[in-house]
Design a protein around this motif. Structure first.
Motif, PDB file in Angstrom:
ATOM      1  N   ARG A 114      11.446  -8.241 -10.064  1.00  0.00           N
ATOM      2  CA  ARG A 114      12.000  -8.258  -8.704  1.00  0.00           C
ATOM      3  C   ARG A 114      12.744  -6.965  -8.365  1.00  0.00           C
ATOM      4  NH1 ARG A 114      14.827 -14.156  -8.864  1.00  0.00           N
ATOM      5  NH2 ARG A 114      16.125 -13.180  -7.232  1.00  0.00           N
ATOM      6  N   MET A 115      12.681  -5.975  -9.256  1.00  0.00           N
ATOM      7  CA  MET A 115      13.359  -4.702  -9.020  1.00  0.00           C
ATOM      8  C   MET A 115      12.457  -3.765  -8.217  1.00  0.00           C
ATOM      9  SD  MET A 115      14.989  -3.996 -12.801  1.00  0.00           S
ATOM     10  CE  MET A 115      15.948  -2.555 -12.257  1.00  0.00           C
ATOM     11  N   ALA A 116      13.070  -2.970  -7.347  1.00  0.00           N
ATOM     12  CA  ALA A 116      12.300  -1.973  -6.616  1.00  0.00           C
ATOM     13  C   ALA A 116      11.794  -0.891  -7.559  1.00  0.00           C
ATOM     14  CB  ALA A 116      13.171  -1.357  -5.511  1.00  0.00           C
ATOM     15  N   ASP A 117      12.605  -0.567  -8.584  1.00  0.00           N
ATOM     16  CA  ASP A 117      12.230   0.451  -9.574  1.00  0.00           C
ATOM     17  C   ASP A 117      12.674  -0.020 -10.960  1.00  0.00           C
ATOM     18  OD1 ASP A 117      11.620   2.655 -11.082  1.00  0.00           O
ATOM     19  OD2 ASP A 117      13.203   3.929 -10.251  1.00  0.00           O
ATOM     20  N   PRO A 118      11.760  -0.631 -11.732  1.00  0.00           N
ATOM     21  CA  PRO A 118      12.116  -1.122 -13.066  1.00  0.00           C
ATOM     22  C   PRO A 118      11.942  -0.087 -14.170  1.00  0.00           C
ATOM     23  CG  PRO A 118       9.909  -1.825 -12.543  1.00  0.00           C
ATOM     24  CD  PRO A 118      10.395  -1.011 -11.358  1.00  0.00           C
ATOM     25  N   SER A 119      11.710   1.176 -13.790  1.00  0.00           N
ATOM     26  CA  SER A 119      11.358   2.184 -14.792  1.00  0.00           C
ATOM     27  C   SER A 119      12.497   2.512 -15.743  1.00  0.00           C
ATOM     28  CB  SER A 119      10.881   3.471 -14.108  1.00  0.00           C
ATOM     29  OG  SER A 119      11.920   4.053 -13.344  1.00  0.00           O
ATOM     30  N   ARG A 120      13.738   2.171 -15.380  1.00  0.00           N
ATOM     31  CA  ARG A 120      14.892   2.476 -16.231  1.00  0.00           C
ATOM     32  C   ARG A 120      15.285   1.296 -17.104  1.00  0.00           C
ATOM     33  NH1 ARG A 120      16.128   7.427 -16.924  1.00  0.00           N
ATOM     34  NH2 ARG A 120      18.358   6.985 -17.048  1.00  0.00           N
ATOM     35  N   LEU A 121      14.544   0.196 -17.045  1.00  0.00           N
ATOM     36  CA  LEU A 121      14.874  -1.020 -17.789  1.00  0.00           C
ATOM     37  C   LEU A 121      14.191  -1.008 -19.153  1.00  0.00           C
ATOM     38  CD1 LEU A 121      16.018  -3.847 -18.161  1.00  0.00           C
ATOM     39  CD2 LEU A 121      14.159  -4.729 -16.723  1.00  0.00           C
ATOM     40  N   VAL A 122      14.987  -1.135 -20.207  1.00  0.00           N
ATOM     41  CA  VAL A 122      14.497  -1.105 -21.590  1.00  0.00           C
ATOM     42  C   VAL A 122      15.157  -2.239 -22.362  1.00  0.00           C
ATOM     43  CG1 VAL A 122      14.245   0.304 -23.674  1.00  0.00           C
ATOM     44  CG2 VAL A 122      14.381   1.416 -21.440  1.00  0.00           C
ATOM     45  N   VAL A 123      14.398  -2.915 -23.191  1.00  0.00           N
ATOM     46  CA  VAL A 123      14.984  -3.902 -24.103  1.00  0.00           C
ATOM     47  C   VAL A 123      15.633  -3.166 -25.269  1.00  0.00           C
ATOM     48  CG1 VAL A 123      14.462  -5.696 -25.814  1.00  0.00           C
ATOM     49  CG2 VAL A 123      13.480  -5.835 -23.514  1.00  0.00           C
ATOM     50  N   ALA A 124      16.884  -3.541 -25.567  1.00  0.00           N
ATOM     51  CA  ALA A 124      17.585  -3.022 -26.748  1.00  0.00           C
ATOM     52  C   ALA A 124      18.150  -4.239 -27.470  1.00  0.00           C
ATOM     53  CB  ALA A 124      18.685  -2.053 -26.350  1.00  0.00           C
ATOM     54  N   HIS A 125      17.305  -4.854 -28.283  1.00  0.00           N
ATOM     55  CA  HIS A 125      17.667  -6.118 -28.930  1.00  0.00           C
ATOM     56  C   HIS A 125      18.390  -5.865 -30.243  1.00  0.00           C
ATOM     57  CE1 HIS A 125      16.465  -9.503 -31.770  1.00  0.00           C
ATOM     58  NE2 HIS A 125      17.370 -10.013 -30.956  1.00  0.00           N
ATOM     59  N   PRO A 126      19.680  -6.199 -30.314  1.00  0.00           N
ATOM     60  CA  PRO A 126      20.424  -5.987 -31.555  1.00  0.00           C
ATOM     61  C   PRO A 126      20.247  -7.167 -32.499  1.00  0.00           C
ATOM     62  CG  PRO A 126      21.892  -6.872 -29.912  1.00  0.00           C
ATOM     63  CD  PRO A 126      20.535  -6.764 -29.253  1.00  0.00           C
ATOM     64  N   PHE A 127      20.616  -6.941 -33.737  1.00  0.00           N
ATOM     65  CA  PHE A 127      20.632  -8.014 -34.732  1.00  0.00           C
ATOM     66  C   PHE A 127      22.093  -8.356 -34.964  1.00  0.00           C
ATOM     67  CE2 PHE A 127      18.691  -9.968 -38.647  1.00  0.00           C
ATOM     68  CZ  PHE A 127      17.640 -10.579 -37.990  1.00  0.00           C
ATOM     69  N   ASN A 128      22.443  -9.610 -34.787  1.00  0.00           N
ATOM     70  CA  ASN A 128      23.836 -10.047 -34.858  1.00  0.00           C
ATOM     71  C   ASN A 128      24.419  -9.884 -36.267  1.00  0.00           C
ATOM     72  OD1 ASN A 128      26.129 -11.258 -33.593  1.00  0.00           O
ATOM     73  ND2 ASN A 128      25.639 -13.181 -34.599  1.00  0.00           N
ATOM     74  N   LEU A 163      12.232 -11.707 -24.248  1.00  0.00           N
ATOM     75  CA  LEU A 163      11.589 -11.448 -22.965  1.00  0.00           C
ATOM     76  C   LEU A 163      11.088 -10.011 -22.819  1.00  0.00           C
ATOM     77  CD1 LEU A 163      14.062 -13.417 -20.677  1.00  0.00           C
ATOM     78  CD2 LEU A 163      11.832 -14.174 -21.539  1.00  0.00           C
ATOM     79  N   ASN A 164       9.988  -9.870 -22.066  1.00  0.00           N
ATOM     80  CA  ASN A 164       9.360  -8.584 -21.798  1.00  0.00           C
ATOM     81  C   ASN A 164      10.087  -7.885 -20.649  1.00  0.00           C
ATOM     82  OD1 ASN A 164       7.441  -6.718 -20.449  1.00  0.00           O
ATOM     83  ND2 ASN A 164       6.016  -7.439 -22.011  1.00  0.00           N
ATOM     84  N   PRO A 165      10.358  -6.568 -20.760  1.00  0.00           N
ATOM     85  CA  PRO A 165      11.044  -5.874 -19.666  1.00  0.00           C
ATOM     86  C   PRO A 165      10.286  -5.912 -18.349  1.00  0.00           C
ATOM     87  CG  PRO A 165      10.260  -4.326 -21.329  1.00  0.00           C
ATOM     88  CD  PRO A 165      10.123  -5.687 -21.916  1.00  0.00           C
ATOM     89  N   ASP A 166       8.958  -5.928 -18.376  1.00  0.00           N
ATOM     90  CA  ASP A 166       8.194  -6.020 -17.137  1.00  0.00           C
ATOM     91  C   ASP A 166       8.500  -7.320 -16.403  1.00  0.00           C
ATOM     92  OD1 ASP A 166       6.880  -3.574 -17.349  1.00  0.00           O
ATOM     93  OD2 ASP A 166       5.259  -4.421 -18.545  1.00  0.00           O
ATOM     94  N   HIS A 167       8.631  -8.405 -17.159  1.00  0.00           N
ATOM     95  CA  HIS A 167       8.916  -9.701 -16.548  1.00  0.00           C
ATOM     96  C   HIS A 167      10.340  -9.741 -16.007  1.00  0.00           C
ATOM     97  CE1 HIS A 167       5.673 -11.373 -19.496  1.00  0.00           C
ATOM     98  NE2 HIS A 167       5.144 -10.748 -18.457  1.00  0.00           N
ATOM     99  N   MET A 168      11.294  -9.207 -16.765  1.00  0.00           N
ATOM    100  CA  MET A 168      12.681  -9.227 -16.318  1.00  0.00           C
ATOM    101  C   MET A 168      12.881  -8.353 -15.082  1.00  0.00           C
ATOM    102  SD  MET A 168      14.967  -9.257 -19.798  1.00  0.00           S
ATOM    103  CE  MET A 168      14.241  -7.744 -20.454  1.00  0.00           C
ATOM    104  N   GLY A 169      12.138  -7.270 -14.990  1.00  0.00           N
ATOM    105  CA  GLY A 169      12.290  -6.348 -13.871  1.00  0.00           C
ATOM    106  C   GLY A 169      11.337  -6.588 -12.726  1.00  0.00           C
TER     107      GLY A 169
END
Length: 330
Positions: free
Chosen positions: A143-157, A135-141
């Motif tokens: 509904r947030m008033a300020d999504p500027s601190r939201l970052v994807v950090a996708h690990p590899f299992n 998922l894209n951080p813009d889409h996940m955020g």
């Protein structure tokens, strides 16, 4: 003034941001458990947010399983309990945390709800990370008033062993948040790679998916069994790619002429080769065959036993590579 300019002014006025000391991990599934072990191993205070009544027992079992394979130099597992707490209420769990790491299922509506709540309850300066694999951080955020601190950090299992973390920013992500995410991930021994633009499933999983598709095709067509296919990979390209990536491998494959020579000779028929790759149908018969072969090949050990085998082997490879780099001054 843009958010990035505001952050730059703030940093100049206040000095460098102090390194994070507290992390809230939202979700205690497979990825969340690996993160918990890694963060505790690096001396952080960890709050686990999970509504599962059995979460403390699940985490305790995971820490016992994962602790032997944490990076060298990490904290004594006997110190973990003093820095570990559980809070089923999301708002209370994230309040005051330096970093929040979300690990909910890949459901956009669920993640939007979570980040809307996290954004309201977390400290204004908290770094908000998502382990999403798609998922894209813009889409996940959204509904947030300020999504500027939201970052994807996708690990590899498994995230407590495998170093890679794919870092993905959205259009609304502040550059400073990306820099903080990279610094934080490096501080816990990970290798963050910032993607230059978002793409569905990111990079590592797209590569894995491409190889899996051909693997299913070869097994489905009876070229090799499932277990033989695994041995083909671990004794050839798996070993190769643990030391050099695909492009460097073929650059070396071209000899003194490098990739320029390889693409002009052996690599000249690449597109024709791609045309004959399989496109297997994942019908009931194929799925049933794969499951039966996997259970026949690997059913003699429990999940926990295979995790120990996996983590011991991968940890051994990482340590050997580090030793080789030090010896060769790489």
């Amino acid at each position: 003034m843009s958010r990035a300019e505001q952050e730059q002014v703030q940093e100049q006025e206040q000095g460098p941001v102090a390194p994070p000391r507290s992390v809230t991990v939202v979700g205690a599934g497979t990825i969340g458990l690996g993160w918990i072990a890694l963060f505790l191993g690096h001396g952080l205070h960890v709050t686990v947010n999970s509504r599962r009544a059995e979460a403390p027992a699940v985490v305790a079992d995971a820490l016992e399983l994962f602790a032997p394979f944490l990076p060298e130099g990490t904290a004594d597992p006997d110190t973990f309990a003093a820095r570990l707490s559980f809070e089923p209420d999301l708002e209370r769990a994230v309040a005051g945390a330096d970093v929040v790491v979300e690990n909910a299922p890949e459901n956009l509506e669920l993640k939007q709800e979570l980040f809307e709540r996290i954004g309201k309850a977390a400290s204004p300066g908290a770094l908000l990370l998502s382990s999403t694999s798609t998922l894209n951080p813009d889409h996940m955020g959204a509904r947030m008033a300020d999504p500027s601190r939201l970052v994807v950090a996708h690990p590899f299992n498994p995230p407590h062993v495998v170093p890679l973390v794919e870092v993905v920013a959205g259009e609304g992500t502040a550059p400073g948040a990306v820099q903080e995410a990279v610094a934080f991930l490096e501080s816990v021994g990970r290798v963050p790679i910032v993607l230059h633009k978002p793409i569905l499933a990111f990079a590592a999983n797209r590569l894995q998916s491409a190889l899996l598709r051909e693997s299913v095709h070869l097994v489905r067509e009876g070229v090799v069994t499932l277990e033989e296919l695994d041995r083909v990979v671990t004794n050839s390209i798996g070993l190769r790619w643990a030391t050099v990536g695909p492009f460097l491998a073929f650059h070396l494959g071209g000899g003194q002429g490098g990739l320029r020579k390889w693409l002009g000779t052996l690599g000249a028929g690449l597109e024709r080769g791609w045309e004959v790759l399989g496109r297997p149908s994942m019908d009931d018969a194929t799925i049933r065959s794969l499951i039966e072969q996997a259970e026949a090949a690997y059913g003699h050990r429990t999940y926990e036993e295979w995790v120990r085998v996996r983590d011991a082997r991968q940890t051994g490879i990482l340590r050997s590579l580090a030793e080789a780099d030090r010896a060769g001054n790489v």
